[in-house]
Design a protein around this motif. Structure first.
Motif, PDB file in Angstrom:
ATOM      1  N   PRO A  20       0.860  -1.191  -0.137  1.00 59.86           N
ATOM      2  CA  PRO A  20       0.179   0.001  -0.086  1.00 59.86           C
ATOM      3  C   PRO A  20       0.760   1.331   0.127  1.00 59.86           C
ATOM      4  CG  PRO A  20      -0.816  -1.848   1.343  1.00 59.86           C
ATOM      5  CD  PRO A  20       0.604  -2.219   0.957  1.00 59.86           C
ATOM      6  N   GLY A  21       0.652   2.271  -0.931  1.00 51.83           N
ATOM      7  CA  GLY A  21       1.215   3.303  -1.041  1.00 51.83           C
ATOM      8  C   GLY A  21       2.208   3.333  -2.141  1.00 51.83           C
ATOM      9  N   GLY A  51     -10.902  -1.032  -7.133  1.00 57.23           N
ATOM     10  CA  GLY A  51     -10.280  -0.430  -5.690  1.00 57.23           C
ATOM     11  C   GLY A  51      -8.855  -0.905  -5.271  1.00 57.23           C
ATOM     12  N   MET A  52      -8.312  -1.738  -6.154  1.00 51.12           N
ATOM     13  CA  MET A  52      -6.908  -2.254  -5.701  1.00 51.12           C
ATOM     14  C   MET A  52      -5.928  -1.112  -5.989  1.00 51.12           C
ATOM     15  SD  MET A  52      -7.477  -5.233  -4.524  1.00 51.12           S
ATOM     16  CE  MET A  52      -5.657  -5.855  -4.642  1.00 51.12           C
ATOM     17  N   LEU A  53      -6.192  -0.135  -6.744  1.00 51.69           N
ATOM     18  CA  LEU A  53      -5.287   1.120  -6.927  1.00 51.69           C
ATOM     19  C   LEU A  53      -6.194   2.383  -6.960  1.00 51.69           C
ATOM     20  CD1 LEU A  53      -3.384  -0.333 -10.326  1.00 51.69           C
ATOM     21  CD2 LEU A  53      -2.754  -0.792  -7.580  1.00 51.69           C
ATOM     22  N   THR A  54      -5.317   3.228  -6.542  1.00 58.04           N
ATOM     23  CA  THR A  54      -5.944   4.520  -6.544  1.00 58.04           C
ATOM     24  C   THR A  54      -4.999   5.613  -6.934  1.00 58.04           C
ATOM     25  OG1 THR A  54      -7.090   6.250  -4.850  1.00 58.04           O
ATOM     26  CG2 THR A  54      -4.977   5.149  -4.142  1.00 58.04           C
ATOM     27  N   ARG A  55      -5.651   6.800  -7.464  1.00 60.20           N
ATOM     28  CA  ARG A  55      -4.971   8.013  -7.915  1.00 60.20           C
ATOM     29  C   ARG A  55      -4.265   8.717  -7.040  1.00 60.20           C
ATOM     30  NH1 ARG A  55      -3.879   7.736 -13.354  1.00 60.20           N
ATOM     31  NH2 ARG A  55      -5.311   6.388 -14.285  1.00 60.20           N
ATOM     32  N   ILE A  61      -1.238   4.247  -7.333  1.00 57.97           N
ATOM     33  CA  ILE A  61      -0.605   3.744  -6.169  1.00 57.97           C
ATOM     34  C   ILE A  61      -1.541   2.426  -5.676  1.00 57.97           C
ATOM     35  CG2 ILE A  61       0.599   5.900  -5.679  1.00 57.97           C
ATOM     36  CD1 ILE A  61      -1.346   6.141  -3.374  1.00 57.97           C
ATOM     37  N   VAL A  62      -0.783   1.538  -4.976  1.00 59.31           N
ATOM     38  CA  VAL A  62      -1.565   0.364  -4.476  1.00 59.31           C
ATOM     39  C   VAL A  62      -2.449   1.043  -3.282  1.00 59.31           C
ATOM     40  CG1 VAL A  62      -1.493  -1.528  -3.119  1.00 59.31           C
ATOM     41  CG2 VAL A  62       0.341  -0.994  -4.886  1.00 59.31           C
ATOM     42  N   ALA A  63      -3.742   0.876  -3.193  1.00 55.79           N
ATOM     43  CA  ALA A  63      -4.662   1.429  -2.343  1.00 55.79           C
ATOM     44  C   ALA A  63      -4.187   0.588  -0.878  1.00 55.79           C
ATOM     45  CB  ALA A  63      -5.918   1.163  -2.583  1.00 55.79           C
ATOM     46  N   ALA A 149      -5.608  -8.576  -0.013  1.00 56.62           N
ATOM     47  CA  ALA A 149      -4.002  -8.517  -0.722  1.00 56.62           C
ATOM     48  C   ALA A 149      -3.569  -7.106  -0.231  1.00 56.62           C
ATOM     49  CB  ALA A 149      -3.969  -8.559  -1.984  1.00 56.62           C
ATOM     50  N   LEU A 150      -4.336  -6.109   0.103  1.00 55.71           N
ATOM     51  CA  LEU A 150      -4.123  -4.763   0.513  1.00 55.71           C
ATOM     52  C   LEU A 150      -3.781  -4.599   1.867  1.00 55.71           C
ATOM     53  CD1 LEU A 150      -7.057  -2.792  -1.281  1.00 55.71           C
ATOM     54  CD2 LEU A 150      -4.644  -3.099  -2.133  1.00 55.71           C
ATOM     55  N   LEU A 151      -3.866  -5.627   2.708  1.00 51.30           N
ATOM     56  CA  LEU A 151      -3.271  -5.715   3.972  1.00 51.30           C
ATOM     57  C   LEU A 151      -1.967  -6.175   4.044  1.00 51.30           C
ATOM     58  CD1 LEU A 151      -6.388  -7.337   5.635  1.00 51.30           C
ATOM     59  CD2 LEU A 151      -5.836  -5.023   5.443  1.00 51.30           C
ATOM     60  N   ALA A 152      -0.834  -5.448   4.527  1.00 40.92           N
ATOM     61  CA  ALA A 152       0.477  -5.583   4.257  1.00 40.92           C
ATOM     62  C   ALA A 152       1.213  -6.641   5.105  1.00 40.92           C
ATOM     63  CB  ALA A 152       1.249  -4.251   4.508  1.00 40.92           C
ATOM     64  N   LEU A 153       0.522  -6.975   6.241  1.00 44.91           N
ATOM     65  CA  LEU A 153       0.988  -8.041   7.192  1.00 44.91           C
ATOM     66  C   LEU A 153      -0.151  -8.963   7.528  1.00 44.91           C
ATOM     67  CD1 LEU A 153       3.467  -8.782   8.920  1.00 44.91           C
ATOM     68  CD2 LEU A 153       2.212  -7.166  10.801  1.00 44.91           C
TER      69      LEU A 153
END
Length: 211
Positions: A20-21, A51-55, A61-63, A149-153
């Motif tokens: 993310p980011g 919604g997996m990526l955002t502007r 960037i990865v949401a 998958a957007l949860l880093a840990l």
């Protein structure tokens, strides 16, 4: 079978290559995956729509999920996973139940390796989804797990959570083996609820991570 650009990027996010980011650049992705920029561009547009990526200005960037989005995700996941376990207890073939039991036994070898256990955990849950024999439920759970998958840990990185999670998996399979729909639903719902509590504690710094 060759994977398409969408699958390659999604797997890279899922595996933590992109977190993310992180900014995703067409040219860099094309070079990394050895494909042309057109399918990369199409894949990025699809991931943005989902919604997996955002502007961020002109960049993609990865949401990331805020606290409220995380809570909403886990509410839906708890209900859908519980239903999948209930239907698996009703419809799973003896062979599917055997595969679930074998997974639990094999996954004991992965204790202490959060990354490997996280992948095994996804396989286990996917098997329960398939054993529900309900294609519409499977589709909804695929969407939920894609967002995970957007949860880093992984919550399995919390000290002691891996052994507890495997014990919960064992209880879930036991309920499915017994064709006890209520118990299977309750066991899996509780399993997801405990994972959510663990994740909140990890995020708050109340407990530490391993690996």
């Amino acid at each position: 079978m060759q994977k398409d650009a969408y699958t390659l990027i999604l797997e890279a996010i899922d595996h933590g290559t992109y977190r993310p980011g992180d900014r995703l650049v067409e040219s860099e992705l094309a070079e990394r995956f050895g494909v042309s920029r057109t399918p990369i561009r199409e894949a990025l547009q699809r991931l943005e729509t989902q919604g997996m990526l955002t502007r961020d200005g002109r960049s993609l960037i990865v949401a990331s999920l805020d606290h409220n989005q995380l809570a909403e995700l886990y509410i839906v996941r708890t209900e859908l996973e519980g239903l999948a376990a209930r239907l698996a207890a009703r419809h799973a073939t003896p062979e599917e139940v055997r595969v679930l039991r074998d997974m639990v036994e094999e996954d004991r070898k992965l204790l202490g390796d959060p990354s490997a256990l996280s992948r095994a955990n996804r396989r286990f849950h996917k098997q329960i989804h398939l054993a529900s024999h309900n294609r519409f439920l499977v589709q909804q759970l695929e969407m939920v797990h894609r967002t995970m998958a957007l949860l880093a840990l992984t919550s399995l990185a919390a000290a002691g959570r891996d052994e507890a999670a495997l014990a919960e998996h064992d209880a879930i399979v036991t309920a499915i083996e017994a064709r006890d729909e209520d118990a299977a639903d309750r066991m899996l719902s509780d399993h997801i609820s405990k994972a959510f509590v663990t994740r909140l504690k990890l995020d708050s710094g109340e407990i530490g991570a391993i690996g």
